[in-house]
Motif scaffolding. Structure first.
Motif, PDB file in Angstrom:
ATOM      1  N   LEU A   1       3.561   3.096   7.727  1.00 13.32           N
ATOM      2  CA  LEU A   1       2.856   1.885   7.291  1.00 13.32           C
ATOM      3  C   LEU A   1       1.484   1.747   7.947  1.00 13.32           C
ATOM      4  O   LEU A   1       0.514   1.373   7.283  1.00 13.32           O
ATOM      5  CB  LEU A   1       3.711   0.658   7.595  1.00 13.32           C
ATOM      6  N   ASN A   2       1.384   2.054   9.242  1.00 10.59           N
ATOM      7  CA  ASN A   2       0.123   1.832   9.961  1.00 10.59           C
ATOM      8  C   ASN A   2      -0.837   3.015   9.872  1.00 10.59           C
ATOM      9  O   ASN A   2      -2.043   2.842  10.027  1.00 10.59           O
ATOM     10  CB  ASN A   2       0.404   1.525  11.437  1.00 10.59           C
ATOM     11  N   GLN A   3      -0.303   4.215   9.640  1.00  7.57           N
ATOM     12  CA  GLN A   3      -1.162   5.408   9.608  1.00  7.57           C
ATOM     13  C   GLN A   3      -1.315   5.970   8.193  1.00  7.57           C
ATOM     14  O   GLN A   3      -1.689   7.127   8.031  1.00  7.57           O
ATOM     15  CB  GLN A   3      -0.553   6.489  10.529  1.00  7.57           C
ATOM     16  N   LEU A   4      -1.037   5.165   7.198  1.00 13.38           N
ATOM     17  CA  LEU A   4      -1.067   5.642   5.814  1.00 13.38           C
ATOM     18  C   LEU A   4      -2.397   6.294   5.460  1.00 13.38           C
ATOM     19  O   LEU A   4      -2.443   7.355   4.822  1.00 13.38           O
ATOM     20  CB  LEU A   4      -0.770   4.476   4.863  1.00 13.38           C
ATOM     21  N   ASN A   5      -3.503   5.703   5.887  1.00 12.17           N
ATOM     22  CA  ASN A   5      -4.822   6.217   5.517  1.00 12.17           C
ATOM     23  C   ASN A   5      -5.132   7.575   6.130  1.00 12.17           C
ATOM     24  O   ASN A   5      -6.049   8.264   5.678  1.00 12.17           O
ATOM     25  CB  ASN A   5      -5.911   5.214   5.910  1.00 12.17           C
ATOM     26  N   THR A   6      -4.374   7.980   7.153  1.00  9.46           N
ATOM     27  CA  THR A   6      -4.648   9.277   7.797  1.00  9.46           C
ATOM     28  C   THR A   6      -4.048  10.452   7.026  1.00  9.46           C
ATOM     29  O   THR A   6      -4.447  11.602   7.257  1.00  9.46           O
ATOM     30  CB  THR A   6      -4.103   9.297   9.240  1.00  9.46           C
TER      31      THR A   6
ATOM     32  N   ALA B   1       5.984  18.033   4.469  1.00  8.65           N
ATOM     33  CA  ALA B   1       6.892  17.076   3.813  1.00  8.65           C
ATOM     34  C   ALA B   1       8.144  16.864   4.652  1.00  8.65           C
ATOM     35  O   ALA B   1       8.646  15.737   4.771  1.00  8.65           O
ATOM     36  CB  ALA B   1       7.262  17.582   2.423  1.00  8.65           C
ATOM     37  N   GLU B   2       8.657  17.943   5.234  1.00  2.00           N
ATOM     38  CA  GLU B   2       9.840  17.825   6.094  1.00  2.00           C
ATOM     39  C   GLU B   2       9.538  16.959   7.304  1.00  2.00           C
ATOM     40  O   GLU B   2      10.367  16.139   7.714  1.00  2.00           O
ATOM     41  CB  GLU B   2      10.286  19.218   6.528  1.00  2.00           C
ATOM     42  N   ALA B   3       8.349  17.119   7.876  1.00  2.00           N
ATOM     43  CA  ALA B   3       7.963  16.294   9.024  1.00  2.00           C
ATOM     44  C   ALA B   3       7.778  14.832   8.610  1.00  2.00           C
ATOM     45  O   ALA B   3       8.176  13.909   9.332  1.00  2.00           O
ATOM     46  CB  ALA B   3       6.679  16.834   9.647  1.00  2.00           C
ATOM     47  N   MET B   4       7.186  14.610   7.436  1.00  2.00           N
ATOM     48  CA  MET B   4       6.975  13.238   6.959  1.00  2.00           C
ATOM     49  C   MET B   4       8.300  12.523   6.721  1.00  2.00           C
ATOM     50  O   MET B   4       8.402  11.309   6.903  1.00  2.00           O
ATOM     51  CB  MET B   4       6.164  13.262   5.664  1.00  2.00           C
ATOM     52  N   ALA B   5       9.316  13.270   6.310  1.00  2.00           N
ATOM     53  CA  ALA B   5      10.625  12.671   6.031  1.00  2.00           C
ATOM     54  C   ALA B   5      11.290  12.159   7.301  1.00  2.00           C
ATOM     55  O   ALA B   5      12.299  11.451   7.228  1.00  2.00           O
ATOM     56  CB  ALA B   5      11.534  13.689   5.344  1.00  2.00           C
TER      57      ALA B   5
ATOM     58  N   ALA C   1       0.836  -1.206   0.000  1.00  2.00           N
ATOM     59  CA  ALA C   1       0.000   0.000   0.000  1.00  2.00           C
ATOM     60  C   ALA C   1       0.868   1.253   0.000  1.00  2.00           C
ATOM     61  O   ALA C   1       0.570   2.232  -0.704  1.00  2.00           O
ATOM     62  CB  ALA C   1      -0.929  -0.006   1.210  1.00  2.00           C
ATOM     63  N   LEU C   2       1.943   1.241   0.782  1.00  2.00           N
ATOM     64  CA  LEU C   2       2.847   2.399   0.811  1.00  2.00           C
ATOM     65  C   LEU C   2       3.566   2.542  -0.537  1.00  2.00           C
ATOM     66  O   LEU C   2       3.790   3.658  -1.020  1.00  2.00           O
ATOM     67  CB  LEU C   2       3.856   2.249   1.942  1.00  2.00           C
ATOM     68  N   LYS C   3       3.915   1.420  -1.153  1.00  3.72           N
ATOM     69  CA  LYS C   3       4.553   1.475  -2.472  1.00  3.72           C
ATOM     70  C   LYS C   3       3.625   2.116  -3.503  1.00  3.72           C
ATOM     71  O   LYS C   3       4.056   2.929  -4.326  1.00  3.72           O
ATOM     72  CB  LYS C   3       4.938   0.063  -2.938  1.00  3.72           C
TER      73      LYS C   3
END
Length: 601
Positions: A375-380, A363-367, A304-306
């Motif tokens: 992986l677990n919070q992708l849908n958020t 984006a900086e925070a996501m990095a 899903a992340l891919k």
């Protein structure tokens, strides 16, 4: 002479003079191991650690009781060297030390005979010291060497060679799990395993080595006991018994387990591959690097992340497992953050670009997010990012990198240059330009092509207006020039003086020809008529005046448009008001003439 001084002297003779080594070089891996030095079970140098060399002399309480000595040697961490009982070495050392003490205590006497005797004794004692060293070397040739209760078969001969062989057995005995480690390790191997892709090809299961399994078990143990485990603690753990691994070996195993997605490494934040290499190869950072077991994720979560990676960045993820997939996503997000920061930095020239600044921060925070969050919070966070990419980020990038920016810049430059003319142009043709430049989304809704078409039409109209304005302005200047030339004063002047008077006229014509906007052409002719023509008339009058009037006051010429008419009317609506205004104009003109001034028309 105290026993401690005798023991210390023996230690220096044996370990410093004869064996000449304070570390053990293990031939199988080339690593050095420190060891403690004991004599008759008493610690003389070093600290109680994993490896000990214990010299047993005839003064040991159990000397001669082989069974007791061997039983005390059990455990595998001590090399016991039992010296021969003949030619008691300690007695020789005591005698040498006593003589040395006597010489030092009696030196400096004024008795020449005594000084001569002391000099002889000192020379003899020096020879005795050499003899003691020779004797110690001989006894070490014959000493019985025992490790873990077993007498070693190392033959008789050079002490260094004998002890070197014995050291190898000591290391093998003290560190039975050293055999798990194969090969040489250094800083380069740490970097190499982190960068290695071979282990991850096709996501195939990888067989861990015994040593790597040991590291993984220790990490699991610390996790179960809720203990914080640092890379430094792991290095110290596996340096000790029963391992004896070098620090680079342990760090290489940690690095490979990280690369295989078995471990995660953190400082304040999760470390990337580049940061892992930097941290593991810097001894000062090891204490701050936390080592944890990597959480296991199912394939659908990783896939899903891919897919999100592909959708968001329009490029395929290079990840093959959870760890590498998350790392690839973090790297892509770090690059996106940099791109968005660079876009936001242009907001001074393009204010609407400021809209990406919050996304640059996100984006900086996501990095910096860990694998579990991605992986677990992708849908958020997936939908908001895809919406922003579609509605804002991609259109802005296309705007900056394509023809839209070029057209926008042209429209903005056109408005800056001809904005003063817009009031005289059709509002419906000006409106698309205003809408584009005032919009916070100029790249959307067809604003750019509409503005581009409108600009083309306005350019055409401005060209026509400019040509008409120039023609009108030049005609007016020419008419004014003709009136100047027709005056009596002008005709009195020589050609060179006439040219002086008409210089302003020629300059006005040239400026009108060069005008790029209709308004500028008209403003130039107005300035010529109201400011420069009066000056031309004044100049002409001065040049035409007789020579004997040089001391008279210069003639002043006032433009008719500059007359101050004292009339209360705001407009003329009938013949009576016309007469009233003409009388006021006549009075103002007469006032100038009464002062000797002239009026230009």
């Amino acid at each position: 002479m105290s026993d401690s001084e005798v023991i210390k002297a023996l230690q220096r003779i044996v370990f410093d003079d004869v064996l000449q080594s304070n570390k053990i070089r293990f031939a199988d891996n080339g690593n050095d191991y420190s060891f403690a030095q004991k004599i008759d079970d008493g610690l003389i140098k070093g600290k109680e650690g994993d490896v000990v060399v214990n010299l047993v002399t005839p003064e040991h309480p159990n000397y001669g009781s082989e069974a007791i000595l061997h039983s005390r040697n059990m455990g595998g961490t001590e090399l016991m060297a039992v010296l021969p009982g003949k030619e008691r070495l300690l007695d020789q050392i005591r005698s040498q030390l006593k003589t040395d003490l006597y010489i030092r205590q009696n030196s400096g006497s004024e008795d020449e005979t005594l000084n001569a005797i002391l000099a002889i004794r000192a020379k003899q004692n020096g020879s005795r010291r050499q003899e003691i060293t020779r004797l110690a070397e001989e006894q070490l040739r014959l000493a019985v060497l025992v490790v873990n209760g077993h007498t070693l078969s190392v033959g008789e001969g050079d002490p260094k060679t004998r002890f070197s062989k014995a050291y190898q057995e000591l290391i093998r005995s003290a560190f039975p799990k050293l055999k798990m480690v194969h090969g040489a390790f250094n800083e380069t191997t740490v970097a190499a395993v982190v960068r290695d892709q071979d282990d991850l090809l096709d996501g195939l299961a990888v067989q861990l080595s015994e040593a790597e399994q040991e590291v993984l078990v220790e990490v699991e143990r610390s996790k179960n006991q809720a203990e914080r485990l640092s890379a430094e603690a792991l290095v110290r753990k596996f340096e000790g018994r029963p391992y004896g691994w070098s620090n680079w070996a342990t760090l290489t195993f940690i690095a490979r387990l990280y690369r295989l997605g078995k471990l995660e490494l953190r400082e304040k934040e999760l470390l990337s591959s580049v940061e892992v290499i930097e941290a593991l190869t810097n001894s000062r950072k090891l204490g701050g690097v936390s080592v944890r077991k990597q959480e296991v994720y199912d394939t659908s979560t990783v896939n899903a992340l891919k897919r999100f990676h592909q959708e968001l960045f329009n490029t395929q993820s290079i990840g093959t497992d959870a760890r590498s997939t998350c790392e690839a996503f973090r790297m892509a997000m770090a690059e996106e953050a940099q791109d968005l920061r660079e876009i936001a930095a242009q907001s001074a020239n393009y204010p609407f670009l400021a809209a990406v600044k919050p996304w640059a921060e996100q984006a900086e925070a996501m990095a910096k997010k860990d694998d579990g969050y991605l992986l677990n919070q992708l849908n958020t966070f997936k939908d908001s990012w895809l919406d922003a990419e579609e509605d804002l980020i991609t259109p802005l990038k296309q705007f900056l990198n394509g023809n839209q920016k070029t057209v926008y810049d042209e429209v903005r430059a056109f408005e800056l240059r001809y904005g003063d003319e817009f009031a005289d142009l059709p509002a419906e043709q000006v409106r698309p330009l205003r809408m584009l430049l005032e919009s916070d989304k100029p790249y959307a809704g067809g604003l750019i092509p509409q503005a581009n078409s409108a600009m083309a039409e306005l350019q055409k109209q401005l060209g026509e207006r400019l040509a008409a304005a120039k023609a009108k302005a030049l005609q007016e200047i020419s008419e004014q020039e003709a009136r100047l030339k027709a005056t009596a004063d002008f005709q009195k002047l020589e050609t060179s003086k006439q040219e002086q008077v008409l210089a302003a006229t020629a300059a006005a014509k040239a400026d009108v020809e060069a005008a790029s906007q209709p308004g500028r052409a008209l403003l130039r002719v107005s300035r010529y008529r109201n400011d420069e023509v009066p000056k031309q008339l004044q100049r002409m009058a001065a040049l035409a005046a007789p020579a004997d009037t040089s001391t008279a006051a210069p003639i002043k010429v006032v433009a008719a448009s500059a007359l101050k008419v004292n009339c209360p009317l705001s407009q003329i609506t009938n013949n009576q008001e016309l007469q009233q205004w003409l009388e006021a104009l006549r009075a103002s003109a007469q006032a100038e003439l009464d002062q000797g001034h002239r009026i230009s028309l």
